[in-house]
Design a protein around this motif. Structure first.
Motif, PDB file in Angstrom:
ATOM      1  N   LYS A   1      -6.323  -1.241  -5.377  1.00  0.00           N
ATOM      2  CA  LYS A   1      -6.861  -3.094  -4.580  1.00  0.00           C
ATOM      3  C   LYS A   1      -6.778  -3.925  -5.680  1.00  0.00           C
ATOM      4  O   LYS A   1      -6.103  -4.771  -5.459  1.00  0.00           O
TER       5      LYS A   1
ATOM      6  N   LYS B   1      -8.166   4.743  -5.472  1.00  0.00           N
ATOM      7  CA  LYS B   1      -8.799   3.607  -4.746  1.00  0.00           C
ATOM      8  C   LYS B   1      -8.856   2.269  -4.761  1.00  0.00           C
ATOM      9  O   LYS B   1      -8.251   0.848  -4.783  1.00  0.00           O
TER      10      LYS B   1
ATOM     11  N   GLU C   1       0.697  -1.543   0.280  1.00  0.00           N
ATOM     12  CA  GLU C   1       0.250  -0.009   0.046  1.00  0.00           C
ATOM     13  C   GLU C   1       0.963   1.348  -0.148  1.00  0.00           C
ATOM     14  O   GLU C   1       0.419   2.706  -0.316  1.00  0.00           O
TER      15      GLU C   1
END
Length: 235
Positions: free
Chosen positions: A112, A108, A99
């Motif tokens: 992922k 975002k 991250e």
């Protein structure tokens, strides 16, 4: 030309680390910098990524000068470095390290997705995603350092001694992964002590000695060059 380095001079106090290095990297290539310890290979990478300011010379990336740019802006442009010695955040988990690699990104949901892709490429990292990075083996830390760098979605990946301290079996694995990353569309500038392995996967290479380029050309031609064989390939 993706990256153009021209007549780069870098000094550490009275020591001249780089003495007029020039090199070019085209999109899609793997280019290796080989040479003995202290030849200026890592200094070249650190100067490209903005961690060292040169005395003189020019570095342009996609036609834009990097010379006065801070490192975080260089990352934003699409250049990411995997440092020598891996330098993972040892007290953070594998997941937190990945991250951190995406800290400049705002997308975002895509972050992922990209973590999933990293886990597909490095299944061992998924198995250890909640483990502290400091508890991983050397090879796993190298995979994590590469995964973290890829999280910034670089066009150009600077790899500094990726095989250092790894067992021969793992060296083969890391180099296979480097080839895969390149084939998936990332250009690579590779600094590597293991000249034999570096030349085997590269398109072109530059041979550095005491801060200067002494030979350059097609990687296979250099691998067959008697001087290179004698000095760097132990033949």
């Amino acid at each position: 030309m993706l990256l153009d380095v021209k007549d780069l001079h870098v000094s550490y106090g009275a020591i001249r680390a780089l003495r007029g290095i020039s090199c070019q990297i085209r999109e899609g290539e793997i280019v290796a910098l080989i040479g003995a310890n202290g030849a200026g290979k890592s200094t070249t990478l650190r100067t490209i990524s903005g961690l060292i300011r040169p005395k003189s010379g020019e570095i342009t990336y996609q036609g834009q000068s990097l010379i006065k740019m801070p490192p975080h802006q260089i990352v934003n442009l699409g250049i990411s470095q995997v440092p020598e010695g891996r330098r993972v955040f040892t007290r953070m988990t594998v997941m937190e390290n990945l991250e951190m690699g995406a800290y400049t990104r705002k997308d975002k949901a895509k972050v992922k997705e990209d973590i999933k892709k990293i886990f597909q490429r490095f299944p061992r990292l998924e198995e250890r995603k909640n483990q502290l990075a400091g508890t991983l083996s050397g090879g796993e830390q190298q995979m994590l350092a590469m995964g973290r760098a890829l999280m910034s979605k670089p066009k150009l990946l600077l790899l500094d001694e990726p095989s250092m301290g790894l067992a021969p079996m793992l060296v083969q694995e890391i180099f296979a992964i480097i080839k895969e990353i390149n084939q998936a569309g990332t250009t690579i500038l590779l600094v590597e002590q293991n000249a034999h392995m570096a030349l085997s996967i590269s398109n072109r290479a530059y041979v550095l000695e005491t801060g200067e380029v002494v030979l350059s050309g097609d990687a296979q031609e250099l691998a067959n060059n008697p001087e290179v064989k004698k000095a760097y390939l132990g033949e």
